[in-house]
Structure formats: structure tokens, C-alpha cells
Design a protein around this motif. Structure first.
Motif, PDB file in Angstrom:
ATOM      1  N   ALA A 221      39.153 -34.386  33.296  1.00 15.77           N
ATOM      2  CA  ALA A 221      40.433 -33.682  33.163  1.00 15.77           C
ATOM      3  C   ALA A 221      41.509 -34.587  32.578  1.00 15.77           C
ATOM      4  N   PHE A 222      42.429 -33.964  31.856  1.00 19.30           N
ATOM      5  CA  PHE A 222      43.625 -34.631  31.323  1.00 19.30           C
ATOM      6  C   PHE A 222      44.825 -33.743  31.608  1.00 19.30           C
ATOM      7  N   ALA A 223      45.988 -34.350  31.692  1.00 22.99           N
ATOM      8  CA  ALA A 223      47.238 -33.601  31.772  1.00 22.99           C
ATOM      9  C   ALA A 223      48.110 -34.032  30.604  1.00 22.99           C
ATOM     10  N   CYS A 224      48.566 -33.057  29.806  1.00 25.34           N
ATOM     11  CA  CYS A 224      49.358 -33.442  28.638  1.00 25.34           C
ATOM     12  C   CYS A 224      50.259 -32.307  28.190  1.00 25.34           C
ATOM     13  N   ASP A 225      51.278 -32.669  27.409  1.00 25.09           N
ATOM     14  CA  ASP A 225      52.099 -31.688  26.721  1.00 25.09           C
ATOM     15  C   ASP A 225      51.762 -31.782  25.235  1.00 25.09           C
TER      16      ASP A 225
ATOM     17  N   PHE B  40      35.607 -30.717  29.337  1.00 25.37           N
ATOM     18  CA  PHE B  40      36.961 -31.242  29.370  1.00 25.37           C
ATOM     19  C   PHE B  40      37.929 -30.152  29.842  1.00 25.37           C
ATOM     20  N   TYR B  41      38.803 -30.519  30.776  1.00 24.84           N
ATOM     21  CA  TYR B  41      39.803 -29.603  31.307  1.00 24.84           C
ATOM     22  C   TYR B  41      41.183 -30.138  30.935  1.00 24.84           C
ATOM     23  N   ILE B  42      41.924 -29.382  30.155  1.00 24.85           N
ATOM     24  CA  ILE B  42      43.251 -29.783  29.702  1.00 24.85           C
ATOM     25  C   ILE B  42      44.286 -29.065  30.562  1.00 24.85           C
ATOM     26  N   LEU B  43      45.022 -29.824  31.359  1.00 24.18           N
ATOM     27  CA  LEU B  43      46.038 -29.263  32.240  1.00 24.18           C
ATOM     28  C   LEU B  43      47.386 -29.272  31.528  1.00 24.18           C
TER      29      LEU B  43
ATOM     30  N   VAL C  41      35.538 -27.224  26.174  1.00 24.60           N
ATOM     31  CA  VAL C  41      36.953 -27.521  26.365  1.00 24.60           C
ATOM     32  C   VAL C  41      37.606 -26.323  27.041  1.00 24.60           C
ATOM     33  N   PHE C  42      38.188 -26.547  28.213  1.00 26.19           N
ATOM     34  CA  PHE C  42      38.852 -25.498  28.977  1.00 26.19           C
ATOM     35  C   PHE C  42      40.343 -25.826  29.090  1.00 26.19           C
ATOM     36  N   PHE C  43      41.155 -24.805  29.065  1.00 26.22           N
ATOM     37  CA  PHE C  43      42.600 -24.999  29.183  1.00 26.22           C
ATOM     38  C   PHE C  43      43.076 -24.374  30.488  1.00 26.22           C
ATOM     39  N   ILE C  44      43.707 -25.179  31.303  1.00 24.51           N
ATOM     40  CA  ILE C  44      44.161 -24.730  32.615  1.00 24.51           C
ATOM     41  C   ILE C  44      45.680 -24.778  32.665  1.00 24.51           C
ATOM     42  N   LYS C  45      46.260 -23.667  33.031  1.00 22.20           N
ATOM     43  CA  LYS C  45      47.712 -23.589  33.177  1.00 22.20           C
ATOM     44  C   LYS C  45      48.040 -23.579  34.661  1.00 22.20           C
ATOM     45  N   PRO C  46      48.390 -24.743  35.209  1.00 23.63           N
ATOM     46  CA  PRO C  46      48.702 -24.784  36.644  1.00 23.63           C
ATOM     47  C   PRO C  46      49.935 -23.948  36.964  1.00 23.63           C
TER      48      PRO C  46
ATOM     49  N   LEU D 173      36.614 -36.235  37.042  1.00 24.90           N
ATOM     50  CA  LEU D 173      37.239 -37.499  36.668  1.00 24.90           C
ATOM     51  C   LEU D 173      38.536 -37.212  35.926  1.00 24.90           C
ATOM     52  N   PHE D 174      39.635 -37.746  36.439  1.00 22.60           N
ATOM     53  CA  PHE D 174      40.914 -37.613  35.733  1.00 22.60           C
ATOM     54  C   PHE D 174      41.200 -38.898  34.965  1.00 22.60           C
ATOM     55  N   LEU D 175      41.671 -38.725  33.725  1.00 20.06           N
ATOM     56  CA  LEU D 175      42.000 -39.864  32.872  1.00 20.06           C
ATOM     57  C   LEU D 175      43.387 -39.687  32.267  1.00 20.06           C
TER      58      LEU D 175
END
Length: 514
Positions: free
Chosen positions: A29-33, A59-62, A85-90, A128-130
Motif C-alpha cells: 500500500a501507498f498513500a499519496c496525492d 498495489f493499493y493506492i490510498l 492496482v487498486f484505488f482506495i478512497k478512505p 506492507l506499507f511504503l
């Protein structure tokens, strides 16, 4: 629990999961704008380039704000190497828990999204978060498969242990860096996870100087398993760092798996004095060119895609990490002796060499002149290139059938249109560059070579190794220039592949010599 309506996943997910059951899944997983999306893409490229062939990444894009354009760019990476590649909108209300925490200048609020992972993806055992300011230098699978026991997380000791002082937890516990965190979701589900976070943040938010990292340590210092330094090496920029395990630290310096560019200065700001910044920038350029299709262009021609998928897909990374020898027919091949355990790829009449070939490439019908039966009967895997632009060069399809050869289509460089090296051989024409050796070299890279030895690749008009009166009529300087283009292609798309020349005339100074 964060409701599933906030998970935005790309189409046909179920079909992809079913198709990939044979490979072990690595969840990352990643967190990004939008600003950090390109850097996240660079990190993903560095992961895929080094990933073991029996693994597949999900891959999970937060993000709550990532654009459709950036989503499309991420999805193009599935063409580079099999992945999802998955896109997650928290739920945006999640970050309200952290609204009073003062952020460092180079830290974005999105970094707190990582702590929503156990709530959003409860069916996963681990993830795994990076951070997006790292570069992956080796296969990441062993990190993902680390033994977690009863710990909720695994992470690496931070370089600055003084950061734990404000929180007053027992001395036997250490302070961890939050740029690389392995979440043990299965274990977290059995803990009072969110209660701990809410309580600690309410009590100590004004003590958090390193944003999410302080919060992570304050809440879970007794729930974190220590990993080897090699999985998050950032300690060299801190002169006061005193490693707890010196043997592991110095071994990690010699061969890090993840290099982390901590602090406000990032490789996209400057590469000066930043170790491995060049590797990050190389992956960033790779991602941007790949995602924008400057080099990589999928053909719309169904016939070519269908043919090339059949011909080349079975060989994608088939020989990952192996040595290859490209055996051409120049006079220097006469003195070559076999390299043990190397895979030999020959072109045209190099099959006359005493060394047995594993693969043979032929792409000019003139190579068959008075030589058909030798090519037909030679025992190895064969590829015949079809040049549709110049009739007299086109190999008849019946010749491929008789030779049990696979076929591929060349580009049209011989008509004056510049050649391009193919990255995905299953979807692109093969770059011609006026010589069959370049088709063979594109295949060698696609098949997963670690080192390539150039043998008999003489750029001269001297007779071939097998005859006194048979010699090339090509322009040696043009072929030398094409080798230079090939070197640039390798350095850009395959920076870890080493190309070595063995005695070829004309290539001195272009490639390293063996």
C-alpha cells in the motif's frame, strides 16, 4: 469500520484474481496525492523490476483526491509486469482523528491513511506499507514474508532514538521509522486497535514532532517487531547513529533492499550527496516515459498482437537472472570458447559455430540462400522475423512452418522510418536497426538476462568466422551507432543488466570488456 463503498477498484478485479492464483500475492500500500503520484509510480517500478518471478504484487493506492489521469498512469504499469492496482478512497472523517497533530513541512495528511488499512482491508492477513520517498534495490518478497509471531507490526529501528524521550515508554523498547511498516492485519483484528490510537492521540497530540511516526511509536511501541536495517536503510545521514546490531547494520550497508530518503531533501530535489538518488531518478524517468507511452506504444494491430503473444509471452522472464551469450557471425567468434551455464542465442549462420545454440534468430530471407536445409534441421528454438516493408527480405511463412519456428514482425527502419527497441515483445514490433542481432538482444532482455556477453558482434566488413569469401555489406559505423542506442535503451529500461563485449571489432569503449 470504514465502509466498503469507499474502496474504488479497477474493473474486472475478480477475473484477474482468479487468473493469478498460481502466484503468491504480495500486498503493498501507498498513500499519496496527485503531487506524489509520480514518485509513488517510481517506487512501484523499482519493486516490479526486482520482484521474484513467482510473485505478483497487488498495489493499493490510498487517496481521497487522486485524478483519473494519475489512476490511468498507474494502471499502465500492468503492461510492464503482471500486477494489480487498486484505488482506495478512505473515509475523510478518518483523518479528523489526527487533525490537531502538527505536520512537518514535507509531510502530507495522507500519510495517516496508512493506519486505516486494517479497517478497510480486514480480509487480508498482512499488507506492507511504503512511503513514496524510497527506492527498492532487491526483491521485496522476503520482507513481506517476514515472521510476525504475535506482533501487530514489523518495522526498522529509526536512526534517531532520542525521538522517543517525550513519550516515556520503557527503555527496553526502541523507536521505529514509519516509512516501511508491515501490518499484521490478522493480529490487529484481535487488538483494541482504534481505541489505542484515539486515546493516545488525544493525550499526546501536542508532543508529536514527527507527525505519524511519533503517533505510531506512542501507540504501538510494544506491538512492533524489529526488522533488519536493510529493509529501511536511512541511518547514514545521521552521524550520531549507534546501531544496536552492528553486524546487521554493516551487512545492510553492503546490500540494502530498501533505501529511504528521509528528511526534507528528496532525490527529485537534488541528487547531490544522496546515495542511490540516481536509482530513484532512473525509476522516475522510466515510470514517466512508460506511463506517457513515449517509448512504450501498444499496437492496435490485432494480428501482430496475437502473433507476438503466442511467440514471446512464454519467454517473459523465463531465464530471470541468467547469463546470456549473443553469438553473431563476425570473425572474432572463431576464437570464442563456451561460457559455462550461459544461454546461447545465435543469429543467422552462427549455428555453424561448434557451440550449440539454445535459440536462433533469422530475419532476412537472404540468410537462407543456399542454406535452407541447415536452418530447417538445426535443433533449437527458432524465431523468424517478417519484414513486410521490403519484399525481397520477407521470409515465406512456409519456411517458418518447416523449421518449426515462431515468427515476429519487424519495424520498418529499412524504409527510412526510425526503429524503436521493443520493451513488451508480446505487443510491439521488434526494432530492426538493420541487423538481426538487435532482435536477438531485445529477446534476451525480455527473457530476464542478468548479464549479456556480445560475441562475434564485429562492426567491420571482414569475412565471417565460417568462410573466407562471405562478409557483411552493412555500414559498420551505422551498426556501431545502433549499438550505442541499444546501450542507452538498456541503461534506461534495464539498469541492472550488464552488457559485456568479448573481442568484437568496433565496440571498444561502448560496453565493458570481459
Amino acid at each position: 469500520m470504514i465502509p466498503n463503498k469507499h474502496i474504488h477498484i479497477n474493473d474486472k478485479n475478480a477475473e484477474h484474481l482468479d487468473a493469478n492464483k498460481k502466484k503468491k500475492i504480495i500486498n503493498i500500500a501507498f498513500a499519496c496525492d496527485n503531487k506524489y503520484a509520480r514518485y509513488t509510480g517510481a517506487v512501484i517500478c523499482s519493486i516490479l523490476k526486482n520482484l521474484s518471478s513467482d510473485k505478483i504484487c497487488h498495489f493499493y493506492i490510498l487517496s481521497t483526491s487522486i485524478s483519473q489521469e494519475n489512476k490511468d498512469r498507474f494502471l499502465k504499469l500492468k503492461r510492464f509486469k503482471q500486477c494489480e492496482v487498486f484505488f482506495i478512497k478512505p473515509d475523510e472523517s478518518f483523518v479528523q482523528i489526527f487533525k490537531d497533530i502538527k505536520l512537518q513541512e514535507h509531510v502530507k495528511i495522507e500519510t495517516f491513511y496508512k493506519f486505516s488499512l486494517p479497517l478497510i482491508l480486514p480480509k487480508l492477513d498482512r499488507i506492507l506499507f511504503l512511503d513514496s520517498d524510497i527506492v527498492v534495490l532487491e526483491d521485496i518478497s522476503p520482507l513481506y514474508e517476514s515472521t510476525l509471531e504475535d506482533f501487530c507490526f514489523a518495522a526498522v529501528e529509526d536512526a534517531n532514538q532520542r525521538l522517543k524521550i517525550p513519550f516515556g515508554y520503557p527503555d527496553e523498547y526502541i523507536y521505529f521509522n514509519s516509512g516501511v511498516i508491515l501490518f499484521n492485519i490478522k493480529q490487529i483484528k484481535n487488538s483494541t486497535y482504534m481505541d489505542r490510537i484515539k486515546t493516545k492521540v488525544k493525550e499526546n497530540f501536542d508532543k508529536y514532532k514527527v507527525s505519524d511516526q511519533d503517533m505510531f511509536n506512542d501507540c504501538f511501541y510494544d506491538k512492533i517487531k524489529k526488522l533488519s536495517y536493510k529493509y529501511n536503510l536511512h541511518h547514514t545521514r545521521y552521524g550520531f547513529f549507534n546501531p544496536m546490531n552492528t553486524n546487521d547494520y554493516f551487512a545492510s550497508l553492503n546490500k540494502p533492499v530498501i533505501w529511504h530518503f528521509t528528511g526534507p531533501i528528496k532525490p527529485w530535489h537534488t541528487s547531490k550527496d544522496l546515495v542511490y538518488a540516481d536509482r530513484f531518478i532512473n525509476n522516475l524517468k522510466f515510470y514517466e516515459r512508460f506511463a506517457d507511452e513515449i517509448y512504450y506504444k501498444i499496437l492496435d494491430n490485432d494480428r501482430i498482437i496475437s502473433t507476438h503473444s503466442d511467440s514471446f509471452l512464454p519467454y517473459k522472464n523465463k531465464h530471470s537472472g541468467k547469463d546470456f551469450v549473443l553469438l553473431a557471425s563476425g570473425p572474432s567468434a572463431k576464437i570464442h570458447t563456451k561460457i559455462d551455464n550461459a544461454i546461447y542465442v545465435g543469429v543467422n549462420k552462427s549455428l555453424l559455430h561448434s557451440i550449440k545454440l539454445d535459440y536462433l534468430f533469422v530475419q532476412d530471407f537472404r540468410a537462407f540462400k543456399n542454406f535452407e536445409e541447415e536452418i530447417f534441421s538445426y535443433e533449437c528454438e527458432k524465431f523468424f522475423g517478417i519484414c513486410e516493408a521490403v519484399k525481397e527480405f520477407k521470409i515465406p511463412l512456409e519456411y517458418a512452418l518447416k523449421s518449426r519456428a515462431k515468427i515476429y514482425y519487424q519495424d520498418t527502419s529499412l524504409t527510412g522510418i526510425p526503429s524503436k527497441f521493443a520493451f513488451d515483445l508480446s505487443k510491439e514490433r521488434i526494432g530492426c536497426f538493420e541487423n538481426v542481432v538487435f532482435a536477438a538482444l531485445q529477446f534476451i532482455l525480455y527473457a530476464g538476462a542478468k548479464r549479456i556477453f556480445l560475441v562475434g558482434c564485429d562492426c567491420s566488413n571482414e569475412p565471417y568466422f565460417y568462410a573466407k569469401d562471405d562478409k557483411s555489406d552493412l555500414n559498420p559505423q551505422r551498426i556501431i551507432n545502433n549499438y550505442k542506442k541499444f546501450k542507452n535503451f538498456v541503461q534506461f529500461y534495464y539498469p541492472d543488466v550488464e552488457v559485456l563485449s568479448i573481442n568484437p571489432v568496433g565496440l571498444k569503449g561502448i560496453f565493458d570488456e570481459y
